[in-house]
Design a protein around this motif. Structure first.
Motif, PDB file in Angstrom:
ATOM      1  N   PRO A 172       0.829  -1.204   0.000  1.00  0.00           N
ATOM      2  CA  PRO A 172       0.000   0.000   0.000  1.00  0.00           C
ATOM      3  C   PRO A 172       0.867   1.259   0.000  1.00  0.00           C
ATOM      4  CG  PRO A 172       0.256  -0.765   2.229  1.00  0.00           C
ATOM      5  CD  PRO A 172       1.117  -1.656   1.372  1.00  0.00           C
ATOM      6  N   PRO A 198       4.249  -1.982  -5.932  1.00  0.00           N
ATOM      7  CA  PRO A 198       3.903  -0.915  -4.988  1.00  0.00           C
ATOM      8  C   PRO A 198       2.629  -0.221  -5.445  1.00  0.00           C
ATOM      9  CG  PRO A 198       5.659  -0.194  -6.470  1.00  0.00           C
ATOM     10  CD  PRO A 198       5.353  -1.619  -6.836  1.00  0.00           C
ATOM     11  N   SER A 199       2.072   0.609  -4.577  1.00  0.00           N
ATOM     12  CA  SER A 199       0.909   1.401  -4.969  1.00  0.00           C
ATOM     13  C   SER A 199       1.312   2.364  -6.083  1.00  0.00           C
ATOM     14  CB  SER A 199       0.395   2.186  -3.765  1.00  0.00           C
ATOM     15  OG  SER A 199      -0.502   3.180  -4.209  1.00  0.00           O
ATOM     16  N   GLU A 200       0.366   2.623  -6.969  1.00  0.00           N
ATOM     17  CA  GLU A 200       0.678   3.531  -8.084  1.00  0.00           C
ATOM     18  C   GLU A 200       1.014   4.944  -7.596  1.00  0.00           C
ATOM     19  OE1 GLU A 200      -3.780   3.259  -9.037  1.00  0.00           O
ATOM     20  OE2 GLU A 200      -3.090   4.854 -10.332  1.00  0.00           O
ATOM     21  N   VAL A 237      -2.300 -11.246  -9.323  1.00  0.00           N
ATOM     22  CA  VAL A 237      -3.030 -12.206  -8.480  1.00  0.00           C
ATOM     23  C   VAL A 237      -3.571 -13.357  -9.329  1.00  0.00           C
ATOM     24  CG1 VAL A 237      -5.076 -12.459  -7.013  1.00  0.00           C
ATOM     25  CG2 VAL A 237      -3.630 -10.439  -6.780  1.00  0.00           C
ATOM     26  N   PHE A 247      -0.387  -9.377   0.795  1.00  0.00           N
ATOM     27  CA  PHE A 247      -1.013  -8.080   0.496  1.00  0.00           C
ATOM     28  C   PHE A 247      -1.249  -7.303   1.780  1.00  0.00           C
ATOM     29  CE2 PHE A 247      -5.136  -5.801   0.407  1.00  0.00           C
ATOM     30  CZ  PHE A 247      -4.898  -4.883  -0.603  1.00  0.00           C
ATOM     31  N   THR A 253     -10.206  -4.478  -1.267  1.00  0.00           N
ATOM     32  CA  THR A 253      -9.261  -5.082  -2.220  1.00  0.00           C
ATOM     33  C   THR A 253      -8.802  -6.451  -1.713  1.00  0.00           C
ATOM     34  OG1 THR A 253      -8.544  -2.894  -2.905  1.00  0.00           O
ATOM     35  CG2 THR A 253      -7.098  -4.705  -3.478  1.00  0.00           C
ATOM     36  N   GLY A 273      -7.631  -3.505   6.627  1.00  0.00           N
ATOM     37  CA  GLY A 273      -7.902  -2.266   7.356  1.00  0.00           C
ATOM     38  C   GLY A 273      -8.306  -2.493   8.803  1.00  0.00           C
TER      39      GLY A 273
HETATM   40  P1  NDP Z   1      -6.043  -0.571  -1.984  1.00  0.00           P
HETATM   41  O1  NDP Z   1      -6.326  -1.673  -1.060  1.00  0.00           O
HETATM   42  O2  NDP Z   1      -6.920  -0.452  -3.186  1.00  0.00           O
HETATM   43  O3  NDP Z   1      -4.530  -0.669  -2.538  1.00  0.00           O
HETATM   44  C1  NDP Z   1      -3.492  -1.411  -1.952  1.00  0.00           C
HETATM   45  C2  NDP Z   1      -2.644  -2.047  -3.050  1.00  0.00           C
HETATM   46  O4  NDP Z   1      -3.426  -2.961  -3.826  1.00  0.00           O
HETATM   47  C3  NDP Z   1      -2.108  -1.043  -4.055  1.00  0.00           C
HETATM   48  O5  NDP Z   1      -0.842  -1.476  -4.510  1.00  0.00           O
HETATM   49  C4  NDP Z   1      -3.130  -1.119  -5.154  1.00  0.00           C
HETATM   50  O6  NDP Z   1      -2.681  -0.612  -6.357  1.00  0.00           O
HETATM   51  C5  NDP Z   1      -3.399  -2.605  -5.214  1.00  0.00           C
HETATM   52  N1  NDP Z   1      -4.664  -2.996  -5.810  1.00  0.00           N
HETATM   53  C6  NDP Z   1      -5.784  -2.254  -5.997  1.00  0.00           C
HETATM   54  N2  NDP Z   1      -6.764  -3.014  -6.526  1.00  0.00           N
HETATM   55  C7  NDP Z   1      -6.259  -4.259  -6.670  1.00  0.00           C
HETATM   56  C8  NDP Z   1      -6.789  -5.506  -7.145  1.00  0.00           C
HETATM   57  N3  NDP Z   1      -8.048  -5.625  -7.547  1.00  0.00           N
HETATM   58  N4  NDP Z   1      -5.998  -6.583  -7.129  1.00  0.00           N
HETATM   59  C9  NDP Z   1      -4.727  -6.505  -6.688  1.00  0.00           C
HETATM   60  N5  NDP Z   1      -4.169  -5.365  -6.244  1.00  0.00           N
HETATM   61  C10 NDP Z   1      -4.920  -4.251  -6.218  1.00  0.00           C
HETATM   62  O7  NDP Z   1      -5.988   0.758  -1.209  1.00  0.00           O
HETATM   63  P2  NDP Z   1      -6.309   2.217  -1.736  1.00  0.00           P
HETATM   64  O8  NDP Z   1      -5.065   2.831  -2.173  1.00  0.00           O
HETATM   65  O9  NDP Z   1      -7.418   2.270  -2.703  1.00  0.00           O
HETATM   66  O10 NDP Z   1      -6.811   2.873  -0.374  1.00  0.00           O
HETATM   67  C11 NDP Z   1      -8.174   2.763  -0.040  1.00  0.00           C
HETATM   68  C12 NDP Z   1      -8.352   2.581   1.426  1.00  0.00           C
HETATM   69  O11 NDP Z   1      -7.702   1.402   1.857  1.00  0.00           O
HETATM   70  C13 NDP Z   1      -7.747   3.661   2.291  1.00  0.00           C
HETATM   71  O12 NDP Z   1      -8.548   4.776   2.351  1.00  0.00           O
HETATM   72  C14 NDP Z   1      -7.634   2.934   3.603  1.00  0.00           C
HETATM   73  O13 NDP Z   1      -8.885   2.936   4.212  1.00  0.00           O
HETATM   74  C15 NDP Z   1      -7.287   1.526   3.180  1.00  0.00           C
HETATM   75  N6  NDP Z   1      -5.845   1.225   3.229  1.00  0.00           N
HETATM   76  C16 NDP Z   1      -5.403   0.409   4.217  1.00  0.00           C
HETATM   77  C17 NDP Z   1      -4.062   0.147   4.333  1.00  0.00           C
HETATM   78  C18 NDP Z   1      -3.516  -0.718   5.406  1.00  0.00           C
HETATM   79  O14 NDP Z   1      -2.367  -0.531   5.803  1.00  0.00           O
HETATM   80  N7  NDP Z   1      -4.250  -1.696   5.884  1.00  0.00           N
HETATM   81  C19 NDP Z   1      -3.083   0.734   3.429  1.00  0.00           C
HETATM   82  C20 NDP Z   1      -3.657   1.508   2.362  1.00  0.00           C
HETATM   83  C21 NDP Z   1      -4.992   1.738   2.304  1.00  0.00           C
HETATM   84  P3  NDP Z   1      -2.936   0.936  -6.684  1.00  0.00           P
HETATM   85  O15 NDP Z   1      -2.615   1.732  -5.471  1.00  0.00           O
HETATM   86  O16 NDP Z   1      -1.978   1.187  -7.745  1.00  0.00           O
HETATM   87  O17 NDP Z   1      -4.378   1.054  -7.050  1.00  0.00           O
END
Ligand code: NDP
Length: 498
Positions: A172, A198-200, A237, A247, A253, A273
């Motif tokens: 993330p 990594p996250s985009e 995946v 993950f 997600t 989360g």
């Molecule tokens: P996501 O869960 O969507 O993203 C986490 C990672 O998964 C990123 O690398 C993302 O890529 C990737 N990803 C997204 N969709 C898919 C998929 N279908 N299959 C595989 N990988 C995928 O988090 P978000 O960035 O959208 O954040 C949304 C919310 O998630 C936040 O507001 C927060 O509530 C929660 N969050 C929780 C975290 C934790 O530590 N538990 C960390 C980050 C977020 P990409 O970013 O490139 O889309």
């Protein structure tokens, strides 16, 4: 805003100016489509770099490279002590490049340079060294079979742990380098090969990590990094040669990944989360309680899966607690992460800031009172004031959904059993904390809190030796601890007749 910024080092400026590529099989390559993703500085909203937007073909190349490296035995076939040495060298290199990596993380993620220095980069070598040491402690068991199924036959049996194969590590944006390493290091220590996505929004330190891993001696193909969006994650995946997905990210997600992985029984570890409660009993010393709550709620601007976002406070200390916490929140200085004196820094992206603000608006519309913060200050950057909310009904989304920003609700309780009930009344269960010096109550309440970690008189503290993960919808599996490598292995039983 205070303007005492850290000047970025020349090597950080040079890295930002590079034309970034995907790291596949030990080499840099462009995405087949040529598409790119812009990378922004959250403190200013201006673009600082761009990275390739990997498509399914690029993911396939990366997984194929990881699979070739795995099958060739170039990594899994090494003596564990050699893998350990490579990881130890990587820890040394991270330490040697600590300031550069910390600045890069802050430029890209927006967080305080203090946090980047201390946690993202500062704690990573210790974590790597802990995990490196586990590479030489992978063991099976020998045992006698338990029944005499065939008269006269004798058997001896044992188990071995074998590296699971290609691991997809999806990280993330809140602690990009550190959480990336939480995934990559145990996989490598276990003898697996890895494709890291990594996250985009925060891809930069992962790309630097790939170079450092090569320099540390990880053979080409052992660690690959693909930058891309959720579709690249999906392609990873779904890839038939990926044996395991590890993950950290949102629950939504995580569920999508679990469903996709189940189709071909790929193993998953999911750290998701939280909607984490902190309970302050009436004997909690006020100053310690308020200082603890500030860290628990606002550390890394609340962008922490284990952050305390719901505070339950004994009626006896409630109004003093609310006054002190809201005054402290109002007094926190906002500024760019490169300003070491700034206590609150921008959120990671404009999109995320807007999401957090909409959580606050909905809370207000639902009848909650915002008694500190609640707004985005004028000017550039993705800032939100630290926000304290009271009088929020437990049924409101602000009390139930993960906000992931500097936003906290405070709710009083008269009966401690109610506090435990409210604390547990969520589909999530990552962390919880209890603030009291009453030993009997501590021993009574800790087992009743449904969370993967319960802190007492502290919150959000993690350690390489302490398993970390969630109950309920906060995930499956645990990072850290002496069993951290097991999820990256298959357990094979061997039965010998003699
Ligand atoms: P996501 O869960 O969507 O993203 C986490 C990672 O998964 C990123 O690398 C993302 O890529 C990737 N990803 C997204 N969709 C898919 C998929 N279908 N299959 C595989 N990988 C995928 O988090 P978000 O960035 O959208 O954040 C949304 C919310 O998630 C936040 O507001 C927060 O509530 C929660 N969050 C929780 C975290 C934790 O530590 N538990 C960390 C980050 C977020 P990409 O970013 O490139 O889309």
């Amino acid at each position: 805003m205070n303007a005492m910024r850290v000047e970025i080092n020349p090597e950080v400026a040079a890295f930002l100016a590079r034309e970034h590529r995907l790291f596949i099989d030990g080499e840099w390559s462009a995405a087949v489509s040529g598409a790119r993703i812009a990378v922004f500085d959250p403190a200013t909203g201006s673009q600082i770099a761009s990275v390739p937007r990997a498509g399914a073909e690029d993911v396939d190349r990366a997984v194929a490279a990881a699979h070739r490296a795995h099958e060739s035995g170039v990594w899994s076939g090494l003596p564990p002590a050699t893998r350990e040495r490579v990881l130890l060298r990587l820890a040394d290199l991270i330490e040697a490049h600590a300031e550069e990596l910390a600045q890069l993380e802050t430029c890209n993620q927006g967080k305080s340079i203090n946090i980047s220095r201390m946690i993202d980069v500062g704690a990573s070598p210790s974590y790597l060294r802990y995990v490196a040491g586990l590479a030489t402690k992978i063991t099976g068991e020998t045992f006698d079979v338990s029944i005499q199924a065939i008269p006269g036959a004798r058997f001896n049996a044992y188990t071995r742990r074998e590296p699971i194969g290609v691991v997809a590590a999806i990280a993330p944006w809140n602690f990009p380098l550190a959480i990336g390493l939480w995934k990559v290091a145990p996989a490598l220590a276990a003898g697996c090969t890895v494709v890291l996505k990594p996250s985009e929004v925060t891809p930069l330190t992962s790309l630097r990590l790939a170079e450092l891993a090569l320099e540390a001696g990880a053979p080409p193909g052992v660690l690959n990094v693909v930058t891309g969006d959720g579709q690249a994650g999906q392609a990873l995946v779904a890839h038939p040669l990926v044996s395991k997905v590890t993950f950290t990210g949102s629950t939504a997600t995580g569920k999508a990944i679990a469903r996709a992985a189940a189709d071909r029984m790929a193993r998953t570890s999911l750290e998701l989360g939280g909607k984490n409660p902190a309970i302050f009993l009436k004997d909690a010393p006020l100053e310690q309680a308020v200082n603890g709550a500030l860290v628990a709620a606002f550390f890394n601007n609340g962008q922490v899966c284990a952050a305390a976002s719901r505070l339950y406070v004994a009626r006896e200390i409630y109004s003093d607690f609310v006054d002190a916490l809201s005054a402290a929140a109002r007094g926190m200085s906002l500024g760019p992460g490169l300003d070491p004196a700034a206590q609150i820094n921008p959120l990671v992206s404009a999109e995320h800031r807007d999401k957090v603000l909409s959580h606050v608006s909905r809370a207000r519309e639902g009848g909650a009172r915002i008694i500190a913060g609640g707004a985005a200050p004028p000017g550039a950057g993705y800032f939100i004031e630290p926000t304290v909310i009271v009088d929020a009904a437990e049924s409101l989304p602000i009390c139930r959904q993960e906000v992931f920003g500097p936003v906290v609700t405070i709710t009083p309780f008269d009966d401690e059993r109610d506090a435990i009930r409210m604390a547990n009344d969520t589909p999530m269960g990552l962390g919880a904390s209890l603030w009291t010096n009453d030993l009997k109550k501590t021993m009574d309440y800790v087992p009743r809190l449904k969370a993967g970690t319960v802190w007492v008189n502290c919150h959000v503290f993690v350690d390489p030796n302490m398993p970390f993960g969630g109950y309920k919808e906060s995930g499956v599996g645990r990072d850290f601890g002496i069993r951290a490598l097991e999820p990256y292995t298959e357990l094979k039983s061997v039965c010998i007749a003699h």
